[in-house]
Design an enzyme around this catalytic site. Structure first.
Site, PDB file in Angstrom:
ATOM      1  N   LYS A 149       1.196  -0.872   0.430  1.00 55.94           N
ATOM      2  CA  LYS A 149      -0.109   0.314   0.128  1.00 55.94           C
ATOM      3  C   LYS A 149       0.865   1.283   0.087  1.00 55.94           C
ATOM      4  O   LYS A 149       1.000   1.675   1.070  1.00 55.94           O
ATOM      5  CB  LYS A 149      -1.048  -0.264   0.758  1.00 55.94           C
ATOM      6  CG  LYS A 149      -2.267   0.757   0.371  1.00 55.94           C
ATOM      7  CD  LYS A 149      -3.308   0.174   2.252  1.00 55.94           C
ATOM      8  CE  LYS A 149      -4.155   1.298   1.987  1.00 55.94           C
ATOM      9  NZ  LYS A 149      -5.106   1.713   0.841  1.00 55.94           N
TER      10      LYS A 149
HETATM   11  N1  PMP Z   1      -7.925  -1.416  -3.326  1.00 56.29           N
HETATM   12  C1  PMP Z   1      -7.239  -0.055  -2.938  1.00 56.29           C
HETATM   13  C2  PMP Z   1      -6.712   0.194  -4.797  1.00 56.29           C
HETATM   14  C3  PMP Z   1      -7.155   1.052  -2.318  1.00 56.29           C
HETATM   15  O1  PMP Z   1      -7.064   1.904  -1.503  1.00 56.29           O
HETATM   16  C4  PMP Z   1      -8.174   0.422  -1.177  1.00 56.29           C
HETATM   17  C5  PMP Z   1      -8.339   1.073   0.247  1.00 56.29           C
HETATM   18  N2  PMP Z   1      -7.622   1.200   1.392  1.00 56.29           N
HETATM   19  C6  PMP Z   1      -8.523  -1.462  -0.918  1.00 56.29           C
HETATM   20  C7  PMP Z   1      -8.879  -1.499  -2.077  1.00 56.29           C
HETATM   21  C8  PMP Z   1      -9.815  -1.139  -0.322  1.00 56.29           C
HETATM   22  O2  PMP Z   1      -8.495  -2.009   0.785  1.00 56.29           O
HETATM   23  P1  PMP Z   1      -9.272  -2.084   3.070  1.00 56.29           P
HETATM   24  O3  PMP Z   1     -10.478  -2.484   2.940  1.00 56.29           O
HETATM   25  O4  PMP Z   1      -8.078  -2.652   2.989  1.00 56.29           O
HETATM   26  O5  PMP Z   1      -8.846  -0.251   2.735  1.00 56.29           O
END
Ligand code: PMP
Length: 288
Positions: A149
């Protein structure tokens, strides 16, 4: 808005960082987006684990480790004070001279922001969003692994821009083989023949924490759920499609590239899962 920076929490407008921070100059850093539901930070330990793994993957040593990050999230969320909030935890490579070499950045910087967030308009959240397939592909895992991330969201931002300029709400990102990855800020689920399907992380999706929660909840509701490689065809053929994310929440999709999805938006499986999620979320968190 409250921001933790350099050891103290300040109002949003007061927080300032150097323009020589490599997070700004090169997108060199990682982050997490967390939610506070009912004065509890939803799945805080899971977010901290993913944060630490992302940092490790880019060779960034978190100052104070996971414990400092946990304290900072809680301190910032408490200072913001609201029962419901969005919290952004960021680690940048820190300040360094011009020039990309990360070894010249001596001290990574932690930042934490607590605020409200609305990534999609309320009307769309209820009726469903129109997705358009992006002309941009998700980079493969041996380029910039989408499971890290990182602060490098240019591809996602440009995909969203393209979808908006073409009259859609969100962009569907595919990988180099044409398999479905995710949308710009959320994971994708499809319902086919009563089963809930979502692409595996190895196809180029972030392993979302909301996604993991939805898979668990589906299990307890007796809805078969599994990771599976999906193509656009699987979404056209689906009875329902929805997206999930910490900032996004759970949002139904009513069309992809002009083809309506299923017969009704939102669909019945989405409604069941969303209800279960809203009920479970406040009990799955760390108290402020
Ligand atoms: N994919 C991307 C590219 C994202 O930025 C996010 C948001 N963090 C998610 C999926 C969803 O992840 P999460 O449920 O952990 O927020």
């Amino acid at each position: 808005m409250k921001i933790w920076l350099d050891g103290r929490v300040v109002d949003g407008k007061e927080a300032r960082v150097s323009v020589l921070d490599h997070g700004l100059l090169y997108g060199d850093g990682v982050f997490e987006g967390l939610r506070v539901y009912g004065r509890r930070v939803f799945r805080l330990e899971d977010h901290l684990k993913r944060f630490a793994t992302s940092a490790k993957a880019i060779c960034l040593e978190l100052p104070g480790g996971i414990d400092a990050a946990r304290d900072i999230v809680l301190e910032t969320a408490r200072a913001f004070g609201a029962d419901e909030a969005y919290v952004r935890l960021i680690a940048t490579r820190g300040e360094g001279p011009l020039g990309i070499d990360p070894t010249h950045c001596r001290e990574p910087r932690l930042i934490c922001i607590a605020d409200r967030i609305s990534v999609y308009p309320e009307s769309k959240r209820r009726a469903g969003m129109d997705l358009l397939t992006s002309s941009l592909r998700q980079p493969p895992a041996d380029a910039r692994d989408p499971r890290v991330k990182s602060l490098g969201y240019l591809n996602n931002a440009l995909a969203r821009l393209e979808a908006r300029q073409r009259g859609g709400d969100e962009a569907l990102l595919l990988n180099a083989t044409g398999a479905v990855c995710e949308v710009s800020v959320a994971n994708v689920f499809a319902v086919r023949d009563g089963a809930l399907l979502t692409p595996p992380g190895t196809d180029g999706a972030l392993e979302g924490i909301t996604r993991a929660t939805v898979l668990e909840l589906a299990g307890s509701l007796g809805i078969p759920a599994r990771e599976q490689t999906l193509g656009r065809f699987d979404l056209f053929a689906a009875n329902e499609v929805f997206v999930t994310g910490s900032a996004a929440g759970l949002v139904p999709i009513r069309s992809l590239d002009g083809r309506p999805i299923g017969n009704a938006s939102p669909g019945p499986i989405y409604e069941k899962i969303r209800e279960a999620f809203l009920e479970a979320a406040p009990s799955r968190g760390t108290a402020l």
